[in-house]
Each structure stands twice: as structure tokens, then as C-alpha cells.
Design an enzyme around this catalytic site. Structure first.
Site, PDB file in Angstrom:
ATOM      1  CG  ASP A 166      12.716   0.461  13.344  1.00  9.06           C
ATOM      2  OD1 ASP A 166      11.435   0.047  13.956  1.00  9.06           O
ATOM      3  OD2 ASP A 166      13.021  -0.776  13.559  1.00  9.06           O
TER       4      ASP A 166
ATOM      5  CB  ILE B 198      -5.109  -4.897   0.615  1.00  8.25           C
ATOM      6  CG1 ILE B 198      -6.097  -3.769   1.638  1.00  8.25           C
ATOM      7  CG2 ILE B 198      -4.647  -4.824  -0.487  1.00  8.25           C
ATOM      8  CD1 ILE B 198      -7.619  -4.008   0.317  1.00  8.25           C
TER       9      ILE B 198
ATOM     10  CB  THR C   8       0.375  -6.560   0.621  1.00  5.72           C
ATOM     11  OG1 THR C   8      -0.500  -6.855   1.815  1.00  5.72           O
ATOM     12  CG2 THR C   8      -0.947  -5.005   0.145  1.00  5.72           C
TER      13      THR C   8
ATOM     14  CE  LYS D 160      -2.750  -2.620  11.196  1.00  3.38           C
ATOM     15  NZ  LYS D 160      -1.738  -1.112  10.649  1.00  3.38           N
TER      16      LYS D 160
ATOM     17  CE1 TYR E  40      -2.498  -5.347  11.078  1.00  3.75           C
ATOM     18  CE2 TYR E  40      -3.968  -6.618  11.366  1.00  3.75           C
ATOM     19  CZ  TYR E  40      -3.078  -5.441  10.784  1.00  3.75           C
ATOM     20  OH  TYR E  40      -3.719  -4.964   9.520  1.00  3.75           O
TER      21      TYR E  40
ATOM     22  CB  ILE F 127      -1.275  -0.496   1.290  1.00  2.00           C
ATOM     23  CG1 ILE F 127      -2.320  -1.605   1.201  1.00  2.00           C
ATOM     24  CG2 ILE F 127      -1.506   1.400   1.630  1.00  2.00           C
ATOM     25  CD1 ILE F 127      -2.702  -0.824   2.231  1.00  2.00           C
TER      26      ILE F 127
HETATM   27  N1  NAD Z   1      -2.378  -5.715   3.200  1.00  5.15           N
HETATM   28  C1  NAD Z   1      -3.437  -5.630   4.300  1.00  5.15           C
HETATM   29  O1  NAD Z   1      -4.863  -6.894   3.828  1.00  5.15           O
HETATM   30  C2  NAD Z   1      -4.079  -4.588   5.012  1.00  5.15           C
HETATM   31  C3  NAD Z   1      -5.237  -4.954   6.004  1.00  5.15           C
HETATM   32  C4  NAD Z   1      -5.565  -4.038   6.641  1.00  5.15           C
HETATM   33  C5  NAD Z   1      -3.871  -2.548   6.923  1.00  5.15           C
HETATM   34  N2  NAD Z   1      -3.125  -3.386   6.738  1.00  5.15           N
HETATM   35  C6  NAD Z   1      -1.969  -2.524   6.728  1.00  5.15           C
HETATM   36  O2  NAD Z   1      -1.688  -1.557   6.164  1.00  5.15           O
HETATM   37  C7  NAD Z   1      -0.155  -0.743   6.043  1.00  5.15           C
HETATM   38  C8  NAD Z   1       0.506  -1.579   4.811  1.00  5.15           C
HETATM   39  O3  NAD Z   1       0.771  -3.155   4.966  1.00  5.15           O
HETATM   40  P1  NAD Z   1       1.665  -3.943   3.705  1.00  5.15           P
HETATM   41  O4  NAD Z   1      -0.190  -4.544   3.580  1.00  5.15           O
HETATM   42  O5  NAD Z   1       1.299  -2.942   1.885  1.00  5.15           O
HETATM   43  O6  NAD Z   1       1.669  -4.702   3.589  1.00  5.15           O
HETATM   44  P2  NAD Z   1       3.645  -4.104   3.022  1.00  5.15           P
HETATM   45  O7  NAD Z   1       3.977  -5.341   3.987  1.00  5.15           O
HETATM   46  O8  NAD Z   1       3.471  -4.599   1.651  1.00  5.15           O
HETATM   47  O9  NAD Z   1       3.555  -3.265   3.751  1.00  5.15           O
HETATM   48  C9  NAD Z   1       4.463  -2.835   4.988  1.00  5.15           C
HETATM   49  C10 NAD Z   1       6.046  -2.166   4.459  1.00  5.15           C
HETATM   50  O10 NAD Z   1       6.366  -1.723   6.515  1.00  5.15           O
HETATM   51  C11 NAD Z   1       7.510  -1.810   6.130  1.00  5.15           C
HETATM   52  N3  NAD Z   1       7.628  -1.692   7.940  1.00  5.15           N
HETATM   53  C12 NAD Z   1       6.871  -2.451   8.556  1.00  5.15           C
HETATM   54  N4  NAD Z   1       8.397  -2.776   9.748  1.00  5.15           N
HETATM   55  C13 NAD Z   1       8.864  -1.852   9.673  1.00  5.15           C
HETATM   56  C14 NAD Z   1       9.694  -0.637  10.231  1.00  5.15           C
HETATM   57  N5  NAD Z   1      10.141  -0.822  10.863  1.00  5.15           N
HETATM   58  N6  NAD Z   1      10.111   0.535  10.077  1.00  5.15           N
HETATM   59  C15 NAD Z   1      10.087   1.435   9.195  1.00  5.15           C
HETATM   60  N7  NAD Z   1       9.219   0.064   8.088  1.00  5.15           N
HETATM   61  C16 NAD Z   1       8.348  -0.688   8.034  1.00  5.15           C
HETATM   62  C17 NAD Z   1       7.907  -2.764   5.439  1.00  5.15           C
HETATM   63  O11 NAD Z   1       9.339  -3.497   4.865  1.00  5.15           O
HETATM   64  C18 NAD Z   1       6.436  -3.021   4.132  1.00  5.15           C
HETATM   65  O12 NAD Z   1       7.632  -2.438   2.844  1.00  5.15           O
HETATM   66  C19 NAD Z   1       0.341  -1.885   6.949  1.00  5.15           C
HETATM   67  O13 NAD Z   1       0.396  -0.641   8.452  1.00  5.15           O
HETATM   68  C20 NAD Z   1      -1.076  -2.462   7.703  1.00  5.15           C
HETATM   69  O14 NAD Z   1      -1.002  -3.021   8.981  1.00  5.15           O
HETATM   70  C21 NAD Z   1      -3.109  -3.940   5.011  1.00  5.15           C
END
Ligand code: NAD
Length: 253
Positions: free
Chosen positions: A64, A190, A192, A161, A157, A18
Site C-alpha cells: 500500500d 482514459i 480504465t 492531483k 481527488y 495505466i
Molecule cells: N483513468 C482516468 O481517466 C484517469 C484520469 C486522470 C488520472 N488518472 C490517474 O491515473 C492513475 C492510474 O489510474 P488508472 O486509471 O489506471 O486506474 P486503475 O484503477 O486501473 O489503476 C490504479 C491502480 O492503483 C492501485 N492502487 C490503488 N490504491 C493503491 C494503494 N493504496 N497502494 C498501491 N496501489 C494502489 C490499484 O489497485 C490499481 O491497480 C491514478 O493515479 C489515477 O488517478 C486516471
């Protein structure tokens, strides 16, 4: 979309999913500058490559989000390099856990999840709100539909959130009169790496999750990025303190 062109944004979690889709969308809408960060340097470089055809100036920072000094430095350098900060997408996050129930939950796993997903968002806003353009600034924090309802065996988790939503709404109340809008976006399932990795670890079954959506499919990262960028834009000028689901109806029925 009004008011993205020429503006300066920071995006955390920009190496994947995302966050990456948000960077590409902001660049395609003509953002002037994008300060992107992640723990994953190779992923950040790939995001830059995917934006090559756009004019936005992009800087990368490996950090981080749990480390407040590093986040402060990132945002200070962004403002000194671009002259301002108009908006932020706080996307970095982890998913899942190891499926433990509360009694067997490992304390370090709890700390890691809350540290990245909740304290990380706080660290970003703490830095961004010192210098964000006012009036006219906008922040979007990525929460989840798991911040609206419990998620058994994923309590860290879900708790993180719920926390992001509380933090977002509280900050929206603090900065509304200064003209900074602060909103949460709540993705459902989503497609991912977070979902695919959780499935590989046996934490959940993607098919059973997307069958619980009203649209019977996983969402695409672009479908989240489009709403997120709308919330950053001036087209959402009267939207603040919102919890906007992008979940194919997952939380509705
Ligand atoms: N994919 C889903 O279904 C979904 C649903 C609800 C919420 N989300 C939220 O969306 C956001 C993005 O997730 P995504 O699905 O794109 O996953 P993703 O794993 O593709 O992206 C998450 C990114 O966060 C980075 N990250 C992780 N820990 C970190 C840290 N300590 N410092 C800096 N960067 C860090 C990762 O390296 C990665 O690039 C997250 O907050 C996730 O909880 C995702």
C-alpha cells in the site's frame, strides 16, 4: 526510444490500467528490470503474464503506497536486486469519491484519497530519490487534468492531483542540477476501471466527459503509457518540471 533498453524502473499501481500499460510498454522497449507494485496481487500476476514474451526481469511487491516503511523496503530491495534504479513511474491512485460536497465530505474518505494519491507519490519519491541514478534518472508522477481545474463533488481527488503537481514541480527544482528529471503526466478521461467504476456509482457520466474532449472520445491506456515512457526516456533529456496533458484536448477549450 533512446535510453530505456537495459535500464531499471519501478512502477506503482502496476496491476491495472495505466500502470499495467506502462509496464508492458517498458518491457516492449527492452527495460532490463521492472520492480512493479500494487495492493492487488492477482492483477500484478496478470501484468507479469502479459509481459511473458519480453526479456525484462520483473519482480512484484504487494504494498500500500500509504505505508512509507513498505515503500522504502520495496525500493531498497529493488536496488539491491538490480544494482540500481534508473527511473520510476508513480501511477497508483484512486478516483472519484462519493459525490459529496465539501461540507458533507467524510474525513476518512478525504484522508484515504490524499493518502493514496498524494502522500503515496511522496512516499515513492522519498524512497526513490535516495538511490536513483544521477545524472540520467527520471521520475514521472501521474496527476490528472483534475489537478488543473476544480472538480465539484470530487474535491478530495482534485486536491490530491493539484498536490501531485506541486510536489512534482518542487522536486524537479531540487534535483535538476543532479541530473534527475521529474515530470507530471496529466491524463484526461482514459478508459480504465476508474472511469467505469465512477460511472457505475453515478459519480459522472463518461459520455458527457468524453464529449468535452476535442476528440470526442475516451483515451486508451496505451496512449498515456507511450507519452509516459517518452518522458522517462533520454529522448526527453531536456524535459523536467513539465505538466504534460494527455487528454484529447479536454483541458484546452
Ligand atoms: N483513468 C482516468 O481517466 C484517469 C484520469 C486522470 C488520472 N488518472 C490517474 O491515473 C492513475 C492510474 O489510474 P488508472 O486509471 O489506471 O486506474 P486503475 O484503477 O486501473 O489503476 C490504479 C491502480 O492503483 C492501485 N492502487 C490503488 N490504491 C493503491 C494503494 N493504496 N497502494 C498501491 N496501489 C494502489 C490499484 O489497485 C490499481 O491497480 C491514478 O493515479 C489515477 O488517478 C486516471
Amino acid at each position: 526510444m533512446a535510453g530505456i533498453s537495459g535500464r531499471i524502473y519501478s512502477v506503482s499501481g502496476a496491476a491495472s490500467g495505466i500502470g499495467r500499460a506502462t509496464v508492458i510498454r517498458l518491457a516492449s522497449l527492452g527495460a532490463g528490470g521492472l520492480a512493479i507494485s500494487d495492493v492487488n496481487e492477482a492483477g500484478l500476476n496478470e501484468t507479469i503474464k502479459l509481459c511473458e514474451r519480453y526479456q525484462s526481469k520483473i519482480t512484484t511487491t504487494v504494498l500500500d503506497v500509504r505505508k512509507p516503511e513498505d515503500v522504502d523496503q520495496w525500493i531498497e530491495e529493488t536496488v539491491s536486486q538490480f544494482g540500481k534504479l534508473d527511473g520510476a513511474a508513480n501511477v497508483a491512485g484512486l478516483a472519484g469519491g462519493d459525490g459529496s460536497n465539501v461540507a458533507s465530505l467524510n474525513h476518512s474518505d478525504w484522508d484515504r484519497m490524499i493518502g493514496v494519491n498524494l502522500t503515496g507519490v511522496m512516499n515513492c519519491m522519498h524512497a526513490q530519490l535516495k538511490s536513483m541514478t544521477r545524472p540520467g534518472g527520471a521520475i514521472v508522477n501521474v496527476a490528472s487534468t483534475s489537478g488543473l481545474r476544480g472538480f465539484p463533488n470530487n474535491s478530495a481527488y482534485s486536491s490530491s492531483k493539484f498536490g501531485v503537481i506541486g510536489l512534482t514541480l518542487s522536486a524537479a527544482g531540487e534535483y535538476g542540477t543532479e541530473g534527475i528529471r521529474i515530470n507530471a503526466i496529466l491524463p484526461g478521461p482514459i478508459d480504465t476501471p476508474i472511469i467505469r467504476d465512477g460511472e457505475k456509482k453515478g459519480l459522472f457520466d463518461a459520455a458527457s466527459i468524453y464529449n468535452s474532449t476535442l476528440m470526442k472520445r475516451l483515451g486508451d491506456v496505451d496512449e498515456v503509457a507511450k507519452v509516459l515512457c517518452f518522458m522517462l526516456s533520454d529522448d526527453a533529456s531536456y524535459v523536467t518540471g513539465a505538466q504534460w496533458t494527455v487528454d484529447g484536448g479536454y483541458s484546452a477549450c
